[in-house]
Structures are given as C-alpha cells and as structure tokens.
Design a protein around this motif. Sequence first.
Motif, PDB file in Angstrom:
ATOM      1  N   LEU A 183       0.840  -1.194   0.000  1.00 50.93           N
ATOM      2  CA  LEU A 183       0.000   0.000   0.000  1.00 50.93           C
ATOM      3  C   LEU A 183       0.878   1.248   0.000  1.00 50.93           C
ATOM      4  N   ALA A 184       0.839   1.987  -1.105  1.00 49.06           N
ATOM      5  CA  ALA A 184       1.670   3.192  -1.250  1.00 49.06           C
ATOM      6  C   ALA A 184       3.094   2.920  -0.773  1.00 49.06           C
ATOM      7  N   PRO A 185       3.731   1.878  -1.305  1.00 45.23           N
ATOM      8  CA  PRO A 185       5.032   1.474  -0.769  1.00 45.23           C
ATOM      9  C   PRO A 185       6.172   2.384  -1.211  1.00 45.23           C
ATOM     10  N   ILE A 186       7.170   2.502  -0.361  1.00 52.03           N
ATOM     11  CA  ILE A 186       8.412   3.163  -0.741  1.00 52.03           C
ATOM     12  C   ILE A 186       9.241   2.086  -1.436  1.00 52.03           C
ATOM     13  N   ALA A 187       8.945   1.885  -2.711  1.00 57.69           N
ATOM     14  CA  ALA A 187       9.377   0.701  -3.444  1.00 57.69           C
ATOM     15  C   ALA A 187      10.600   0.919  -4.307  1.00 57.69           C
ATOM     16  N   ASP A 188      11.028   2.147  -4.473  1.00 51.28           N
ATOM     17  CA  ASP A 188      12.193   2.472  -5.283  1.00 51.28           C
ATOM     18  C   ASP A 188      12.919   3.606  -4.575  1.00 51.28           C
ATOM     19  N   PHE A 189      14.065   3.297  -3.988  1.00 47.21           N
ATOM     20  CA  PHE A 189      14.758   4.279  -3.152  1.00 47.21           C
ATOM     21  C   PHE A 189      15.331   5.434  -3.968  1.00 47.21           C
ATOM     22  N   GLU A 190      15.709   5.181  -5.195  1.00 48.98           N
ATOM     23  CA  GLU A 190      16.260   6.269  -6.012  1.00 48.98           C
ATOM     24  C   GLU A 190      15.176   7.294  -6.335  1.00 48.98           C
ATOM     25  N   ARG A 216      22.258  -0.350  -0.654  1.00 49.29           N
ATOM     26  CA  ARG A 216      21.025  -0.375  -1.435  1.00 49.29           C
ATOM     27  C   ARG A 216      20.722  -1.746  -2.047  1.00 49.29           C
ATOM     28  N   PRO A 217      21.699  -2.498  -2.574  1.00 50.50           N
ATOM     29  CA  PRO A 217      21.373  -3.819  -3.138  1.00 50.50           C
ATOM     30  C   PRO A 217      20.799  -4.793  -2.124  1.00 50.50           C
ATOM     31  N   TYR A 218      20.974  -4.522  -0.839  1.00 53.13           N
ATOM     32  CA  TYR A 218      20.462  -5.391   0.213  1.00 53.13           C
ATOM     33  C   TYR A 218      19.090  -4.951   0.723  1.00 53.13           C
ATOM     34  N   ALA A 219      18.600  -3.827   0.237  1.00 55.17           N
ATOM     35  CA  ALA A 219      17.423  -3.244   0.880  1.00 55.17           C
ATOM     36  C   ALA A 219      16.372  -2.694  -0.058  1.00 55.17           C
ATOM     37  N   ASP A 220      16.711  -2.390  -1.304  1.00 59.43           N
ATOM     38  CA  ASP A 220      15.785  -1.680  -2.187  1.00 59.43           C
ATOM     39  C   ASP A 220      14.998  -2.674  -3.037  1.00 59.43           C
ATOM     40  N   PRO A 221      13.690  -2.758  -2.865  1.00 61.22           N
ATOM     41  CA  PRO A 221      12.894  -3.755  -3.602  1.00 61.22           C
ATOM     42  C   PRO A 221      13.018  -3.659  -5.110  1.00 61.22           C
ATOM     43  N   VAL A 222      13.223  -2.473  -5.642  1.00 58.98           N
ATOM     44  CA  VAL A 222      13.277  -2.326  -7.102  1.00 58.98           C
ATOM     45  C   VAL A 222      14.485  -3.047  -7.699  1.00 58.98           C
ATOM     46  N   SER A 249       7.387   3.225 -10.845  1.00 59.14           N
ATOM     47  CA  SER A 249       8.768   2.873 -11.153  1.00 59.14           C
ATOM     48  C   SER A 249       9.033   1.412 -10.801  1.00 59.14           C
ATOM     49  N   TYR A 250       8.519   0.961  -9.662  1.00 57.83           N
ATOM     50  CA  TYR A 250       8.691  -0.440  -9.264  1.00 57.83           C
ATOM     51  C   TYR A 250       7.998  -1.367 -10.257  1.00 57.83           C
ATOM     52  N   ALA A 251       6.764  -1.037 -10.631  1.00 59.25           N
ATOM     53  CA  ALA A 251       6.018  -1.880 -11.573  1.00 59.25           C
ATOM     54  C   ALA A 251       6.720  -1.946 -12.924  1.00 59.25           C
ATOM     55  N   GLU A 252       7.287  -0.832 -13.352  1.00 60.61           N
ATOM     56  CA  GLU A 252       8.005  -0.805 -14.627  1.00 60.61           C
ATOM     57  C   GLU A 252       9.261  -1.671 -14.550  1.00 60.61           C
ATOM     58  N   ALA A 257      11.906  -6.977 -15.796  1.00 64.05           N
ATOM     59  CA  ALA A 257      12.459  -8.226 -15.277  1.00 64.05           C
ATOM     60  C   ALA A 257      11.614  -9.433 -15.660  1.00 64.05           C
ATOM     61  N   GLY A 258      10.524  -9.200 -16.395  1.00 64.99           N
ATOM     62  CA  GLY A 258       9.684 -10.289 -16.854  1.00 64.99           C
ATOM     63  C   GLY A 258       8.579 -10.673 -15.909  1.00 64.99           C
ATOM     64  N   GLU A 259       8.224  -9.780 -15.002  1.00 67.91           N
ATOM     65  CA  GLU A 259       7.188 -10.077 -14.012  1.00 67.91           C
ATOM     66  C   GLU A 259       6.069  -9.034 -14.091  1.00 67.91           C
ATOM     67  N   VAL A 260       4.848  -9.492 -14.013  1.00 68.70           N
ATOM     68  CA  VAL A 260       3.704  -8.585 -14.021  1.00 68.70           C
ATOM     69  C   VAL A 260       3.321  -8.269 -12.580  1.00 68.70           C
ATOM     70  N   VAL A 261       3.371  -7.013 -12.226  1.00 67.54           N
ATOM     71  CA  VAL A 261       2.930  -6.532 -10.915  1.00 67.54           C
ATOM     72  C   VAL A 261       1.669  -5.712 -11.116  1.00 67.54           C
ATOM     73  N   GLY A 262       0.607  -6.072 -10.421  1.00 72.99           N
ATOM     74  CA  GLY A 262      -0.624  -5.312 -10.530  1.00 72.99           C
ATOM     75  C   GLY A 262      -0.518  -3.973  -9.832  1.00 72.99           C
ATOM     76  N   VAL A 263      -1.087  -2.950 -10.435  1.00 69.27           N
ATOM     77  CA  VAL A 263      -1.131  -1.621  -9.828  1.00 69.27           C
ATOM     78  C   VAL A 263      -2.573  -1.137  -9.850  1.00 69.27           C
ATOM     79  N   THR A 264      -3.136  -0.954  -8.677  1.00 70.38           N
ATOM     80  CA  THR A 264      -4.487  -0.422  -8.542  1.00 70.38           C
ATOM     81  C   THR A 264      -4.382   1.038  -8.123  1.00 70.38           C
ATOM     82  N   LEU A 265      -4.750   1.944  -9.027  1.00 66.77           N
ATOM     83  CA  LEU A 265      -4.680   3.372  -8.764  1.00 66.77           C
ATOM     84  C   LEU A 265      -6.058   3.892  -8.395  1.00 66.77           C
ATOM     85  N   LEU A 266      -6.152   4.618  -7.297  1.00 70.41           N
ATOM     86  CA  LEU A 266      -7.421   5.111  -6.781  1.00 70.41           C
ATOM     87  C   LEU A 266      -7.494   6.622  -6.950  1.00 70.41           C
TER      88      LEU A 266
END
Length: 294
Positions: A183-190, A216-222, A249-252, A257-266
């Motif tokens: 939910l509104a994640p801090i998913a890309d540190f850059e 960052r390689p140990y902690a950033d989900p992106v 940015s995370y979804a992109e 990387a070949g993975e589909v991540v759903g994004v629900t925008l409200l």
Amino acid sequence: MSDVAAEPGTAAARAEAEERSALSHPAADPDGTASYGDHPDQVIDFYAPRAAGGPGGPAPVVAVLHGGAWRAGYDRRHISPFAAFLAGRGFAVASVEYRRGAPGGGPVAGRWPDTFDDVAAALDALPGLVARHLPQADARRTVLTGHSAGGHLALWAAARHLLPEDAGWRTDRPAPLRGVVALAPIADFEVAGTLDVCGGAARELLGGAERFAARRPYADPVLLLPTGIATTLVQGRADTEVPQAVAESYAEAAAWAGEVVGVTLLEDVGHFPLIDPTADACAVVAEEIAQLAW
C-alpha cells in the motif's frame, strides 16, 4: 506535516484531513500478542477472524507491516484499527512490530541492520506462532501487506531469496506466501530520494549518503526482481507523501524483469485512506487481499 494548518480546499488540506481521520480511531486491542525475540519491539499482535470472509475452512492469514517512515514515532498501534477491520472481513491477522528509529528514540529513520533483522525473524517465526495463537487460521494461505515504509518491508521480505549471497537475511527459496499487497510502498529508493519522500527517510534507513550505494542492493525492492510471488500495489493518485511515481517505477522495473505486478490506482485518494477503516479505499484494499488469499 507542518504545524501550520493547510489552506482549505488545497491538496495539502485534503491530505491533512485524511491523515487526521486515519489516526483518529481508537487503537484496537489484539486477541493475543507473542514475542519473536528478546527486544520489546519484537512482538506480533494477533487478531482472530470475526466473520466468514470467503469459502469455508480455516481463515487465511494477513501479515501486516505498519508504516511511519521507519521512525520511532509510529508503532503498530496506529494501524491496529486496520488490522481489526481485516479481522472483521474474515481474515486472521498478524500485525508485526519491529525496531525503528535510533536506539533511544529520535527522528532517524530505521536502524541498520536491526529493522531488517526483525522483519526477517518475524516472518520466519510466523507459521509457528500462528499455529499457537490463531488455531482457526491456515498459515499456508498467507498474504503479506504493508503501508508506506511497511509496504517497502513487505516487498523486501518477499524478495529475500534474491538478496546478495552474503546477506544474512537471504533465503534459499521464495517465501511461502500467497502474495503481497503493498500500500503506497516506498518501493524504489532512487525515485523516493529524488522526490524527497518522507524527508529522505530511505537514505537515513541505509545509514546516510556515505553508505547508501553499498547497502542499497540489500534493501531496495526495485533491485530485487522478479520475485515470482504475486504482487499488487495499491496507490492513491492524490498521494503527496509517497507519490504515484514511486509505485509506477517499481512496476516498470518488474515488467523489465519479466514479471507482471498489478497496480491499482485510486482516484482522489491520498496516503492514509488505504488504512482508514471508514474510507472506501480501505475496502478496496481488503478486496485486493481477498483476491490473493482465497
């Protein structure tokens, strides 16, 4: 948030009202609490399902990681009404506490490596604790969710098998999760740093500018994709705390990387309605979790 009241009718005023609403609910006491370590913050609150939320049989588990920019000022109590709301939807809920801020308090975001140690230990211990404290639940059907900084931790926890080989948190296989709803994640540190999300909290979490690149390689989900775990991001378009660009940015990156991540925008939704039981956005979150859990 500024001490000066925002001008009525502005985006800042709406965000202020949304935050006030989400944090105005009385804390919901859990049905039980268990420790997963010796530190006072190494605990999990359990909420038993209050109603049938899907097909018969044991209830799926929702593990909740609260937000608050990894800072000591926010703990799991502020998200307890959301946890109780999910229990009312038929989920068995485990709300995880973890060490935040600097030892002794203060405004610093997170602790390295303690914050990550705790999340890893809590989720490793969760199946056994669920069996003991939520006998009506099925830990084999666990969905991980988190809000804001907790959304970051949820995405990170689902990607531990992709961590560098020298990471102590690394696992040899994907986590046994039905999915992640961040939910509104801090998913890309850059991107978060460029937008100064939460006053540069991600950089603080990693120990400051001098340690940011190395950690960052140990902690950033992106940077930890593809996870192979079903993942949905829920994001308010009007969020000024963690703007939509961070989730996108995370979804992109996942797509590359070949993975589909759903994004629900409200539409017309900011940061806090996602965890506010009185907001329509919170019901959307529950439905997204149900899609993965049942």
